[in-house]
Design a protein around this motif. Structure first.
Motif, PDB file in Angstrom:
ATOM      1  N   ALA A  74      95.908  25.367  -5.271  1.00 46.66           N
ATOM      2  CA  ALA A  74      97.019  26.803  -5.876  1.00 46.66           C
ATOM      3  C   ALA A  74      97.368  27.701  -5.996  1.00 46.66           C
ATOM      4  N   LEU A  75      95.835  27.820  -6.595  1.00 48.34           N
ATOM      5  CA  LEU A  75      94.886  29.227  -6.898  1.00 48.34           C
ATOM      6  C   LEU A  75      94.986  29.971  -5.430  1.00 48.34           C
ATOM      7  N   SER A  76      94.140  29.435  -4.285  1.00 48.16           N
ATOM      8  CA  SER A  76      93.949  30.003  -2.534  1.00 48.16           C
ATOM      9  C   SER A  76      95.522  30.439  -2.405  1.00 48.16           C
ATOM     10  N   ARG A  77      96.687  29.416  -2.694  1.00 41.51           N
ATOM     11  CA  ARG A  77      97.965  29.368  -1.962  1.00 41.51           C
ATOM     12  C   ARG A  77      99.141  30.873  -2.674  1.00 41.51           C
ATOM     13  N   SER A 101     103.914  17.545 -15.869  1.00 41.17           N
ATOM     14  CA  SER A 101     102.760  17.173 -16.183  1.00 41.17           C
ATOM     15  C   SER A 101     102.886  16.166 -14.845  1.00 41.17           C
ATOM     16  N   SER A 102     101.490  15.332 -15.041  1.00 41.45           N
ATOM     17  CA  SER A 102     100.805  14.458 -14.077  1.00 41.45           C
ATOM     18  C   SER A 102     101.025  14.935 -12.694  1.00 41.45           C
ATOM     19  N   MET A 103     100.555  16.103 -13.042  1.00 43.36           N
ATOM     20  CA  MET A 103     100.495  16.600 -11.293  1.00 43.36           C
ATOM     21  C   MET A 103      98.987  16.484 -10.766  1.00 43.36           C
ATOM     22  N   LYS A 104      99.392  15.878  -9.370  1.00 43.85           N
ATOM     23  CA  LYS A 104      98.093  15.781  -8.471  1.00 43.85           C
ATOM     24  C   LYS A 104      97.980  17.252  -8.047  1.00 43.85           C
ATOM     25  N   PRO A 105      96.000  17.635  -7.370  1.00 38.50           N
ATOM     26  CA  PRO A 105      96.323  19.196  -6.338  1.00 38.50           C
ATOM     27  C   PRO A 105      97.353  19.171  -5.063  1.00 38.50           C
ATOM     28  N   ASP A 106      97.908  18.432  -4.502  1.00 39.67           N
ATOM     29  CA  ASP A 106      98.918  18.854  -3.613  1.00 39.67           C
ATOM     30  C   ASP A 106     100.350  18.928  -4.058  1.00 39.67           C
ATOM     31  N   GLU A 107     100.694  17.797  -5.060  1.00 44.57           N
ATOM     32  CA  GLU A 107     102.181  18.270  -6.152  1.00 44.57           C
ATOM     33  C   GLU A 107     102.045  19.877  -6.607  1.00 44.57           C
ATOM     34  N   LYS A 108     100.994  20.041  -6.870  1.00 47.98           N
ATOM     35  CA  LYS A 108     100.719  22.030  -7.755  1.00 47.98           C
ATOM     36  C   LYS A 108     100.834  23.154  -6.241  1.00 47.98           C
ATOM     37  N   LEU A 109     100.314  22.525  -5.128  1.00 48.10           N
ATOM     38  CA  LEU A 109     100.079  23.267  -4.355  1.00 48.10           C
ATOM     39  C   LEU A 109     101.297  23.221  -3.714  1.00 48.10           C
ATOM     40  N   SER A 148      87.521  26.280  -7.473  1.00 43.23           N
ATOM     41  CA  SER A 148      88.234  27.082  -8.393  1.00 43.23           C
ATOM     42  C   SER A 148      87.637  29.173  -8.265  1.00 43.23           C
ATOM     43  N   VAL A 149      87.040  29.101  -9.159  1.00 38.84           N
ATOM     44  CA  VAL A 149      86.365  30.573  -8.813  1.00 38.84           C
ATOM     45  C   VAL A 149      86.667  31.136  -7.131  1.00 38.84           C
ATOM     46  N   GLU A 150      85.980  30.793  -6.299  1.00 42.56           N
ATOM     47  CA  GLU A 150      86.024  30.841  -5.083  1.00 42.56           C
ATOM     48  C   GLU A 150      87.215  31.131  -4.308  1.00 42.56           C
ATOM     49  N   ALA A 151      88.193  30.192  -4.720  1.00 41.64           N
ATOM     50  CA  ALA A 151      89.701  30.586  -4.029  1.00 41.64           C
ATOM     51  C   ALA A 151      90.562  31.579  -4.612  1.00 41.64           C
ATOM     52  N   ALA A 152      89.762  31.849  -5.660  1.00 42.45           N
ATOM     53  CA  ALA A 152      90.472  32.950  -6.528  1.00 42.45           C
ATOM     54  C   ALA A 152      90.486  34.620  -6.359  1.00 42.45           C
ATOM     55  N   ASP A 153      91.897  35.064  -6.636  1.00 42.49           N
ATOM     56  CA  ASP A 153      91.359  36.445  -5.862  1.00 42.49           C
ATOM     57  C   ASP A 153      91.050  37.550  -7.402  1.00 42.49           C
ATOM     58  N   VAL A 154      91.291  36.913  -8.240  1.00 40.39           N
ATOM     59  CA  VAL A 154      90.436  37.450  -9.868  1.00 40.39           C
ATOM     60  C   VAL A 154      89.914  36.713 -10.353  1.00 40.39           C
ATOM     61  N   VAL A 155      88.750  36.328 -11.231  1.00 37.74           N
ATOM     62  CA  VAL A 155      88.166  35.939 -11.962  1.00 37.74           C
ATOM     63  C   VAL A 155      87.801  36.368 -13.690  1.00 37.74           C
ATOM     64  N   ILE A 156      88.273  36.065 -13.889  1.00 38.44           N
ATOM     65  CA  ILE A 156      88.136  36.268 -15.985  1.00 38.44           C
ATOM     66  C   ILE A 156      86.750  35.417 -16.274  1.00 38.44           C
ATOM     67  N   LEU A 157      85.907  36.663 -16.456  1.00 36.68           N
ATOM     68  CA  LEU A 157      84.636  36.105 -16.343  1.00 36.68           C
ATOM     69  C   LEU A 157      83.851  35.781 -17.586  1.00 36.68           C
ATOM     70  N   ASN A 158      85.254  35.776 -19.031  1.00 38.66           N
ATOM     71  CA  ASN A 158      84.738  35.813 -20.219  1.00 38.66           C
ATOM     72  C   ASN A 158      85.429  34.554 -20.412  1.00 38.66           C
ATOM     73  N   ASP A 159      86.311  34.113 -19.574  1.00 33.55           N
ATOM     74  CA  ASP A 159      86.758  33.038 -20.387  1.00 33.55           C
ATOM     75  C   ASP A 159      88.151  33.277 -21.585  1.00 33.55           C
ATOM     76  N   HIS A 160      88.258  34.595 -21.850  1.00 37.15           N
ATOM     77  CA  HIS A 160      89.526  35.327 -22.503  1.00 37.15           C
ATOM     78  C   HIS A 160      90.672  35.005 -22.712  1.00 37.15           C
ATOM     79  N   LEU A 161      91.917  34.688 -23.166  1.00 37.70           N
ATOM     80  CA  LEU A 161      93.380  35.085 -21.370  1.00 37.70           C
ATOM     81  C   LEU A 161      93.382  35.269 -21.653  1.00 37.70           C
TER      82      LEU A 161
END
Length: 203
Positions: free
Chosen positions: A103-106, A70-78, A121-134
């Protein structure tokens, strides 16, 4: 009573009007999606979040995730993603916010929830879930495995059919006309085999 919530104070003209309690709740279907991922053999599932520890652990507990940071910054996730990859793991990252983009890009596979997610985040990802259903995440993994299975079987069919074709030609059993017909006919075998994917998709 609400230790897992974030409190906001409403003030007007230096007078406190009240308080608002803000708390995260899991996305619909999140618990089942996690369960489906485990059934597919995905054993190491972690939550990386910028939320505080109490909120993160509450949400993670509700959907069945044991490892939480928890309490993670973007660079910490990466940095954490890079550490996991360096250990020889293949990492898929799911996110929807600006803080998830790096992190998505890495990650080996970046999966963005595109309907309500940030554009970066959409640009950085390889796959995009358009309807947001997990639920689409385990479905995508399952279908991808079926696609790879079909590709491998197509290669086997191609090698065997061509091997038989060469044998017929070199032994003199098949002349030019028959060899051409054989080559044309066997080209349909991988296509017929690949048709299994359409049947699987509709079922």
């Amino acid at each position: 009573e609400h230790k897992d919530a974030t409190w906001a104070v409403i003030i007007k003209n230096e007078i406190v009007l009240g308080f608002i309690s803000l708390g995260d709740s899991p996305r619909p279907g999140a618990k089942k999606a996690i369960s489906d991922l485990r059934n597919l053999g995905v054993k190491d599932i972690r939550m990386f979040t910028g939320d505080n520890k109490l909120i993160a652990e509450k949400v993670a507990g509700e959907i069945g995730i044991e490892k939480v940071e928890s309490s993670m910054k973007p660079d910490e996730k990466l940095k954490k993603i890079e550490e996991i990859i360096k250990k020889g793991n293949i990492v898929a990252m799911v996110g929807d916010g600006v803080n998830d983009a790096a992190a998505l890009s890495r990650a080996d596979v970046g999966i963005a929830m595109g309907k309500g997610g940030a554009a970066v985040s959409v640009e950085a990802a390889d796959v995009v879930i358009l309807n947001d259903h997990l639920s689409r995440i385990p479905e995508t993994i399952s279908y991808s495995r079926k696609v790879m299975s079909v590709i491998k079987s197509d290669m086997v069919i191609w090698l065997i059919s061509n091997g038989i074709g060469f044998l017929l030609v070199f032994t003199g059993v098949a002349g030019p006309a028959l060899a051409a017909f054989y080559n044309f006919a066997t080209d349909f075998l991988p296509l017929i085999n690949s048709g299994r994917l359409f049947k699987s998709k509709n079922s």
